[in-house]
Design an enzyme around this catalytic site. Sequence first.
Site, mmCIF file in Angstrom:
data_model
loop_
_atom_site.group_PDB
_atom_site.id
_atom_site.type_symbol
_atom_site.label_atom_id
_atom_site.label_comp_id
_atom_site.label_asym_id
_atom_site.label_seq_id
_atom_site.Cartn_x
_atom_site.Cartn_y
_atom_site.Cartn_z
ATOM 1 N N GLU A 128 -2.862 -24.562 20.989
ATOM 2 C CA GLU A 128 -1.308 -24.178 20.959
ATOM 3 C C GLU A 128 -0.608 -25.477 20.491
ATOM 4 O O GLU A 128 -0.937 -26.677 21.117
ATOM 5 C CB GLU A 128 -0.702 -23.455 22.222
ATOM 6 C CG GLU A 128 0.669 -23.152 22.143
ATOM 7 C CD GLU A 128 1.353 -22.341 23.224
ATOM 8 O OE1 GLU A 128 0.526 -21.281 23.373
ATOM 9 O OE2 GLU A 128 2.243 -23.044 23.919
ATOM 10 N N ASP A 144 -2.291 -17.648 30.816
ATOM 11 C CA ASP A 144 -2.899 -19.006 30.270
ATOM 12 C C ASP A 144 -4.048 -18.553 29.595
ATOM 13 O O ASP A 144 -4.364 -18.781 28.331
ATOM 14 C CB ASP A 144 -3.228 -20.018 30.945
ATOM 15 C CG ASP A 144 -1.810 -20.410 32.143
ATOM 16 O OD1 ASP A 144 -1.006 -21.320 31.688
ATOM 17 O OD2 ASP A 144 -1.825 -19.981 33.118
ATOM 18 N N ASP A 188 -4.986 -22.770 25.274
ATOM 19 C CA ASP A 188 -3.620 -23.053 25.577
ATOM 20 C C ASP A 188 -3.709 -24.223 26.500
ATOM 21 O O ASP A 188 -3.847 -24.148 27.935
ATOM 22 C CB ASP A 188 -3.329 -21.550 26.461
ATOM 23 C CG ASP A 188 -1.828 -21.812 26.790
ATOM 24 O OD1 ASP A 188 -1.111 -22.202 26.117
ATOM 25 O OD2 ASP A 188 -1.586 -20.954 27.733
#
Lengths: 194, 194
Positions: free
Chosen positions: B74, B147, B13
Amino acid sequence: MASTGTLRVLGVDPGLTRCGVGVVDVARNRSASLVHVGVVRTDPSMPIEQRLAAIAAGLRAVLDEHRPDVVAVERVFAQNNRSTVMGTAQASGIALLLAGERGLPAATHTPSEVKAAVTGYGSADKLQVQTMVARVLRLDELPQPADAADALALALCHAWRGGPTASAGGAGSATLTPAQRAWADAERARVTRR
Amino acid sequence: MASTGTLRVLGVDPGLTRCGVGVVDVARNRSASLVHVGVVRTDPSMPIEQRLAAIAAGLRAVLDEHRPDVVAVERVFAQNNRSTVMGTAQASGIALLLAGERGLPAATHTPSEVKAAVTGYGSADKLQVQTMVARVLRLDELPQPADAADALALALCHAWRGGPTASAGGAGSATLTPAQRAWADAERARVTRR
């Protein structure tokens, strides 16, 4: 490494398909000379991770051969909502990473800062930038393609504006190389004399 | 390296201040287990080039220790016009670069793809994602911070969706590891049986 009293700047015009790279030596009197110019190209049909690795390999080769004192990268804006903007941002991150891994200071400059520094006019077109870069570096031909000219213009802009300015957080004088400290001192002296 | 028949996925992430990393092993029957979870943090007062170098060092340590088969990152959108989006894009570029340099396939997934894969609902909130990640991985506590949970969710999403999908250009079956080819074959067989 540049000779004493000159600042060697690697300028990077980031891009996935064409990443412009230009290295210039800039003396304290602001005269500049060409050290290297080129473009790292990657095939759009390749997976993104392999394209970024190819860009890193190309930039590392330039860093190893020409050993700049500082790396200047064009600043990418999210507002610039083209489909390529994320790839451009990723390529700029690679250039900044490689500077950081070598302990080199890095800076980002906006396209209008670069145009203003090189042509005196923040909305200059590509031909005006290429023409001024060729004149300043005493080149017989206009640097091609535009990405290569932009990388040289970035490097000139950085040297002429003096000192690194980090794009996030403050890069204090502690991050300056000896050549850059000398340059910053000269810049301050010049301003004081005015 | 994951044991035979399981796919080991590193989910990232991306972020400059907090970069979530999660490694999971996913078996052919879709059951999953936690291998590693953490967050690489960098100090916002550091120059950008040093922050990116610190993120690369943190990700390299995870890659070296856990040797994933594939890296899932991501996907960052320019439309997401927060001030942090360029730093996020740069961090995602670092994660993809490190995959490419190791010859690992990489893939990007959107936040809604990740939420849908993990919770069945593309607009799930952070608590729903954390809760499902904890349930799937049989964790006693919710993964913290968000996260870290997002990185684990990304890794699960990638394994469950099957096969790498490059964010630019086509990553064909030539880029699959043996484990991934086995997985892709199993996925195809499963779909055919329906």
